[in-house]
Design an enzyme around this catalytic site. Structure first.
Site, mmCIF file in Angstrom:
data_model
loop_
_atom_site.group_PDB
_atom_site.id
_atom_site.type_symbol
_atom_site.label_atom_id
_atom_site.label_comp_id
_atom_site.label_asym_id
_atom_site.label_seq_id
_atom_site.Cartn_x
_atom_site.Cartn_y
_atom_site.Cartn_z
ATOM 1 N N ARG A 154 -78.353 73.640 -44.685
ATOM 2 C CA ARG A 154 -77.634 73.398 -43.429
ATOM 3 C C ARG A 154 -78.151 72.164 -42.698
ATOM 4 O O ARG A 154 -77.446 71.592 -41.869
ATOM 5 C CB ARG A 154 -77.650 74.653 -42.557
ATOM 6 C CG ARG A 154 -76.744 75.751 -43.149
ATOM 7 C CD ARG A 154 -76.817 77.052 -42.387
ATOM 8 N NE ARG A 154 -78.106 77.701 -42.480
ATOM 9 C CZ ARG A 154 -78.469 78.557 -43.437
ATOM 10 N NH1 ARG A 154 -77.617 78.881 -44.385
ATOM 11 N NH2 ARG A 154 -79.659 79.095 -43.438
ATOM 12 N N GLU A 206 -92.625 83.982 -48.768
ATOM 13 C CA GLU A 206 -93.160 85.335 -48.645
ATOM 14 C C GLU A 206 -93.240 86.034 -50.001
ATOM 15 O O GLU A 206 -94.040 86.933 -50.197
ATOM 16 C CB GLU A 206 -92.315 86.157 -47.672
ATOM 17 C CG GLU A 206 -90.866 86.290 -48.107
ATOM 18 C CD GLU A 206 -89.991 86.948 -47.063
ATOM 19 O OE1 GLU A 206 -89.836 88.169 -47.131
ATOM 20 O OE2 GLU A 206 -89.473 86.225 -46.204
#
Length: 176
Positions: free
Chosen positions: A59, A96
């Site tokens: 984006r 993560e």
């Protein structure tokens, strides 16, 4: 008058349970909302020298292209590994659940060029940090970073500021 946050949709439990996904596609789809966001993202840099605008995948390409156009400057994408043709340099960063790698063309930034880094959302700051390292390896000078959304609880702002990088965001959401 509507604010940028008024144009952002929140989707509960996406992509995982417990996550409040901040969807900027509704902002992009609204011509007034998109204009407000781009104008506000540009405002802190009025009068500053910026040579290139770098957008982080994906984006950041939408925002960076619009900002580069408004500034009449070049746009440079930082992409996931293997997506750019030609010679690139890469930087790994931790997620993560593992590791990811981003790349930039090795001739995209010239030494001494002043660069604005743009993306839609600042969470942990891993992608932005990797992008900044790539730009600096090419000799670029980071003027600032600009985001629509900051998620301060995830530490990205603190991470970038610890690197000596200015962070601007149009709005912030607490929690995940």
């Amino acid at each position: 008058m509507k604010t940028v946050q008024d144009y952002i949709r929140t989707i509960v439990d996406f992509p995982h349970e417990g996550i409040m996904f901040r969807d900027v596609t509704t902002l992009f789809a609204d011509p007034r909302g998109f204009r407000i966001a781009i104008d506000q993202m540009l405002h802190p840099y009025a009068g500053l020298q910026i040579d290139k605008v770098v957008g982080l995948e994906a984006r950041g390409f939408i925002l960076g292209g619009a900002i580069a156009h408004q500034l009449s400057k070049g746009f440079v994408p930082i992409r996931k590994k293997g997506k750019l043709p030609g010679k690139t340099i890469s930087e790994a960063y931790t997620l993560e659940y593992g590791e990811a790698i981003v790349e930039i063309h090795d001739d995209a930034i010239q030494p001494g060029e002043k660069v604005l880094v743009v993306d839609d959302l600042l969470a942990t700051g891993g992608t932005a940090e990797a992008g900044i390292k790539l730009i600096e390896r090419l000799g670029g000078e980071i003027i600032s970073t600009s985001f629509i959304i900051d998620l301060p609880d995830l530490g990205g702002r603190a991470r970038l500021e610890a690197m000596g990088v200015e962070v601007n965001a149009l709005c912030a959401y607490e929690g995940l």
